[in-house]
Scaffold this motif. Sequence first.
Motif, PDB file in Angstrom:
ATOM      1  N   PRO A   6      11.608  40.839  51.959  1.00 33.73           N
ATOM      2  CA  PRO A   6      10.877  41.352  53.120  1.00 33.73           C
ATOM      3  C   PRO A   6       9.840  42.382  52.665  1.00 33.73           C
ATOM      4  O   PRO A   6      10.001  42.997  51.624  1.00 33.73           O
ATOM      5  N   ARG A   8       8.047  45.645  51.933  1.00 33.62           N
ATOM      6  CA  ARG A   8       8.524  47.025  51.749  1.00 33.62           C
ATOM      7  C   ARG A   8       7.614  47.977  52.516  1.00 33.62           C
ATOM      8  O   ARG A   8       6.397  47.942  52.358  1.00 33.62           O
ATOM      9  N   ALA A  14       8.176  53.641  57.718  1.00 34.57           N
ATOM     10  CA  ALA A  14       9.553  53.368  58.143  1.00 34.57           C
ATOM     11  C   ALA A  14      10.081  54.465  59.050  1.00 34.57           C
ATOM     12  O   ALA A  14      10.687  54.187  60.098  1.00 34.57           O
ATOM     13  N   ASP A  60      19.159  49.572  50.784  1.00 33.86           N
ATOM     14  CA  ASP A  60      18.884  48.533  51.776  1.00 33.86           C
ATOM     15  C   ASP A  60      18.194  49.190  52.971  1.00 33.86           C
ATOM     16  O   ASP A  60      18.825  49.919  53.746  1.00 33.86           O
ATOM     17  N   ALA A  61      16.928  48.935  53.125  1.00 33.54           N
ATOM     18  CA  ALA A  61      16.156  49.543  54.207  1.00 33.54           C
ATOM     19  C   ALA A  61      16.686  49.148  55.576  1.00 33.54           C
ATOM     20  O   ALA A  61      16.503  49.875  56.545  1.00 33.54           O
ATOM     21  N   ASP A  62      17.377  48.012  55.661  1.00 36.33           N
ATOM     22  CA  ASP A  62      17.933  47.574  56.946  1.00 36.33           C
ATOM     23  C   ASP A  62      19.073  48.485  57.397  1.00 36.33           C
ATOM     24  O   ASP A  62      19.450  48.469  58.565  1.00 36.33           O
ATOM     25  N   ARG A  63      19.620  49.230  56.488  1.00 36.54           N
ATOM     26  CA  ARG A  63      20.733  50.142  56.831  1.00 36.54           C
ATOM     27  C   ARG A  63      20.259  51.573  57.095  1.00 36.54           C
ATOM     28  O   ARG A  63      21.067  52.480  57.190  1.00 36.54           O
TER      29      ARG A  63
END
Length: 173
Positions: A6, A8, A14, A60-63
């Motif tokens: 995905p 970055r 973010a 993990d950017a999703d976390r």
Amino acid sequence: MTRPEPPRWTADEAIASLFAAHYRPLVRLATLLLHDRGAAEEIVQDGYVALHGHWSRLRDADRALGYLRTSVVNRCRSALRHRRVVTAHLAGARPAADAPSAEAGALDLLRHDTVIAALRTLPPRQREALVLRYYLDLSEAETADLMGVSRGAVKSHTFRGLTALKQSLGAER
């Protein structure tokens, strides 16, 4: 087949996205835990700042949202612990309910100075008798021995000194 990675995001992008989507719910969470909206907002903001600082180390950017929630809850726990310590300390440091106020202390000093000034106007024997009897809290016999006079003389000097003090202090009021 490998999955495409995905895109970055930078830390700024973010955090801005997370802030727009989750700031209010995180503040509600912290407010429910702390019962203090101002402290809750501060804790959530500190959580965002910490996440921004650790963004490059986040695996993990999703976390990121989970990290942020955990950070807010832990910071609330710390704030509550700190609040309990401060409350316990202040409870032990409070003056007694019957402790005089600062104003009462100031008035006492003024009265004390007034009494001392009036005491200085008395003849030496009357002043000695009053100081020995009431300041040193000596008995009539001990005062008589120290002054080298009879107990009757101590009574007479004390009576005359008190009468003069009452007149002097009564005239000033």
